[in-house]
Design a protein around this motif. Structure first.
Motif, PDB file in Angstrom:
ATOM      1  N   TYR A 178       0.860  -1.196   0.000  1.00 19.91           N
ATOM      2  CA  TYR A 178       0.000   0.000   0.000  1.00 19.91           C
ATOM      3  C   TYR A 178       0.888   1.236   0.000  1.00 19.91           C
ATOM      4  O   TYR A 178       2.053   1.191   0.419  1.00 19.91           O
ATOM      5  CB  TYR A 178      -0.887   0.033   1.246  1.00 19.91           C
ATOM      6  CG  TYR A 178      -1.805  -1.154   1.390  1.00 19.91           C
ATOM      7  CD1 TYR A 178      -3.111  -1.126   0.901  1.00 19.91           C
ATOM      8  CD2 TYR A 178      -1.381  -2.319   2.040  1.00 19.91           C
ATOM      9  CE1 TYR A 178      -3.967  -2.214   1.045  1.00 19.91           C
ATOM     10  CE2 TYR A 178      -2.227  -3.416   2.184  1.00 19.91           C
ATOM     11  CZ  TYR A 178      -3.520  -3.356   1.688  1.00 19.91           C
ATOM     12  OH  TYR A 178      -4.356  -4.431   1.839  1.00 19.91           O
ATOM     13  N   VAL A 180       0.700   5.600   0.914  1.00 23.30           N
ATOM     14  CA  VAL A 180      -0.047   6.711   1.514  1.00 23.30           C
ATOM     15  C   VAL A 180       0.779   7.984   1.372  1.00 23.30           C
ATOM     16  O   VAL A 180       1.992   7.967   1.609  1.00 23.30           O
ATOM     17  CB  VAL A 180      -0.305   6.450   3.022  1.00 23.30           C
ATOM     18  CG1 VAL A 180      -1.020   7.641   3.652  1.00 23.30           C
ATOM     19  CG2 VAL A 180      -1.105   5.179   3.234  1.00 23.30           C
ATOM     20  N   VAL A 189      -3.860  11.682   3.038  1.00 22.61           N
ATOM     21  CA  VAL A 189      -4.335  11.375   4.391  1.00 22.61           C
ATOM     22  C   VAL A 189      -3.777  12.408   5.368  1.00 22.61           C
ATOM     23  O   VAL A 189      -2.549  12.548   5.469  1.00 22.61           O
ATOM     24  CB  VAL A 189      -3.897   9.958   4.822  1.00 22.61           C
ATOM     25  CG1 VAL A 189      -4.339   9.670   6.253  1.00 22.61           C
ATOM     26  CG2 VAL A 189      -4.461   8.907   3.868  1.00 22.61           C
ATOM     27  N   LYS A 193      -5.002  11.700  10.999  1.00 25.97           N
ATOM     28  CA  LYS A 193      -5.787  10.505  10.700  1.00 25.97           C
ATOM     29  C   LYS A 193      -4.931   9.362  10.154  1.00 25.97           C
ATOM     30  O   LYS A 193      -5.461   8.337   9.719  1.00 25.97           O
ATOM     31  CB  LYS A 193      -6.881  10.849   9.674  1.00 25.97           C
ATOM     32  CG  LYS A 193      -7.906  11.845  10.206  1.00 25.97           C
ATOM     33  CD  LYS A 193      -8.980  12.128   9.170  1.00 25.97           C
ATOM     34  CE  LYS A 193     -10.014  13.128   9.707  1.00 25.97           C
ATOM     35  NZ  LYS A 193     -11.058  13.429   8.702  1.00 25.97           N
ATOM     36  N   LEU A 194      -3.611   9.539  10.187  1.00 23.23           N
ATOM     37  CA  LEU A 194      -2.717   8.540   9.612  1.00 23.23           C
ATOM     38  C   LEU A 194      -2.830   7.193  10.340  1.00 23.23           C
ATOM     39  O   LEU A 194      -2.963   6.140   9.700  1.00 23.23           O
ATOM     40  CB  LEU A 194      -1.273   9.045   9.660  1.00 23.23           C
ATOM     41  CG  LEU A 194      -0.201   8.092   9.133  1.00 23.23           C
ATOM     42  CD1 LEU A 194      -0.463   7.722   7.680  1.00 23.23           C
ATOM     43  CD2 LEU A 194       1.187   8.714   9.291  1.00 23.23           C
ATOM     44  N   ARG A 196      -5.277   6.010  12.175  1.00 17.45           N
ATOM     45  CA  ARG A 196      -6.588   5.414  11.929  1.00 17.45           C
ATOM     46  C   ARG A 196      -6.651   4.792  10.531  1.00 17.45           C
ATOM     47  O   ARG A 196      -7.216   3.713  10.348  1.00 17.45           O
ATOM     48  CB  ARG A 196      -7.679   6.482  12.082  1.00 17.45           C
ATOM     49  CG  ARG A 196      -9.103   5.926  12.064  1.00 17.45           C
ATOM     50  CD  ARG A 196     -10.111   7.046  12.043  1.00 17.45           C
ATOM     51  NE  ARG A 196      -9.853   8.057  13.057  1.00 17.45           N
ATOM     52  CZ  ARG A 196     -10.472   9.221  13.117  1.00 17.45           C
ATOM     53  NH1 ARG A 196     -11.381   9.538  12.182  1.00 17.45           N
ATOM     54  NH2 ARG A 196     -10.196  10.083  14.062  1.00 17.45           N
ATOM     55  N   HIS A 197      -6.055   5.477   9.557  1.00 23.56           N
ATOM     56  CA  HIS A 197      -6.052   4.963   8.187  1.00 23.56           C
ATOM     57  C   HIS A 197      -5.306   3.627   8.109  1.00 23.56           C
ATOM     58  O   HIS A 197      -5.770   2.675   7.456  1.00 23.56           O
ATOM     59  CB  HIS A 197      -5.388   5.981   7.258  1.00 23.56           C
ATOM     60  CG  HIS A 197      -5.291   5.547   5.835  1.00 23.56           C
ATOM     61  ND1 HIS A 197      -6.332   5.678   4.935  1.00 23.56           N
ATOM     62  CD2 HIS A 197      -4.266   4.961   5.141  1.00 23.56           C
ATOM     63  CE1 HIS A 197      -5.961   5.193   3.761  1.00 23.56           C
ATOM     64  NE2 HIS A 197      -4.719   4.753   3.862  1.00 23.56           N
ATOM     65  N   LYS A 200      -7.190   0.667   9.673  1.00 21.24           N
ATOM     66  CA  LYS A 200      -8.373   0.225   8.936  1.00 21.24           C
ATOM     67  C   LYS A 200      -8.029  -0.677   7.745  1.00 21.24           C
ATOM     68  O   LYS A 200      -8.921  -1.286   7.159  1.00 21.24           O
ATOM     69  CB  LYS A 200      -9.165   1.444   8.438  1.00 21.24           C
ATOM     70  CG  LYS A 200      -9.985   2.113   9.536  1.00 21.24           C
ATOM     71  CD  LYS A 200     -10.827   3.238   8.955  1.00 21.24           C
ATOM     72  CE  LYS A 200     -11.729   3.854  10.020  1.00 21.24           C
ATOM     73  NZ  LYS A 200     -12.585   4.931   9.453  1.00 21.24           N
TER      74      LYS A 200
END
Length: 250
Positions: A178, A180, A189, A193-194, A196-197, A200
């Motif tokens: 992945y 980001v 992002v 909120k990193l 939390r991302h 998830k």
């Protein structure tokens, strides 16, 4: 004589460990108090929220105790005080954390700092690639697989991400990768909120596979030297790393 000496040594060791534990606890309390004073000066809503939550919970407990009557009244009052203090403490921790992320937003090295504070079994390698403008790509190994987290100019970090994904894919096969980009633009992002991302993302590999994967990627190495790591100023409250962890433990 030997037994006496051993007993004395054990007693001294226990006393030393107890003293060290007390000193550590005192240091944590001092850190929390300093963090509270700092946050209180900057956040005018902190005390009203903390006091309001405490009073509401205690009042609800007292009301419930009055209705129940008997010894339940006293038990609920004690429970309300404890619960109210806990909720007030949680409010302080959350607002302090938000303040830290808000100050770190957009600063060089902020994403690396946020990754270093991740909770859980994450393996973070900061700065596996970077540009001369202090844009950087950090590698994270977790249950989802391999995640590359980039910070800096999206136009400059996208080629870095593509290169890192390509050379990593050759080594790890079918394990998911992945990427980001930390920022406030479209498809990015926000720093706050990193975590939390990342949490998830689906769990695709086991912890044992993470260990094997980490060994392989360590051998892959980095395409940049230590001097290329972003060393920009982090917010003063970034020093609250230990405080945040204390809040989480509680």
């Amino acid at each position: 004589m030997a037994k006496t000496r051993n007993a004395a040594e054990n007693k001294a060791a226990k006393a030393e460990a107890k003293a060290a534990s007390k000193a550590a606890a005192k240091q944590r309390r001092s850190q929390l108090w300093q963090a509270f004073q700092m946050q209180r000066k900057e956040d005018k809503r902190l005390l009203p929220y903390m006091i309001g939550a405490f009073v509401l919970i205690v009042a609800a407990s007292v009301a419930g105790g009055v209705l129940a009557g008997g010894i339940t009244l006293y038990l609920l009052i004690v429970l309300g005080v404890v619960l109210g203090a806990l909720v007030a403490f949680i409010i302080f921790g959350r607002r302090a954390q938000k303040s830290v992320f808000r100050k770190a937003e957009g600063q060089t090295g902020a994403a690396a700092w946020a990754l270093d504070n991740l909770r859980g079994k994450w393996r973070v390698t900061p700065g596996v690639a970077a540009t001369g403008h202090f844009d950087a790509v950090h590698r994270v190994i977790g249950r989802p697989g391999v995640i590359f987290v980039a910070e800096g100019s999206p136009a400059r970090v996208r080629p870095l991400l593509a290169q890192e994904k390509k050379r990593t894919a050759r080594l790890i096969g079918d394990i998911p990768i992945y990427d980001v980009i930390v920022g406030n633009g479209e498809g990015e992002v926000p720093l706050s909120k990193l975590e939390r991302h990342l949490t998830k993302l689906p769990a695709n590999i086991t912890v044992k596979q993470m260990d094997s994967l980490e060994s392989k990627l360590v051998a892959l190495g980095s395409r940049m030297g230590p001097a290329a790591m972003p060393k920009g100023p982090l917010p003063a409250q970034a020093k609250m790393k230990g405080v945040q962890r204390t809040v989480r433990r509680r």
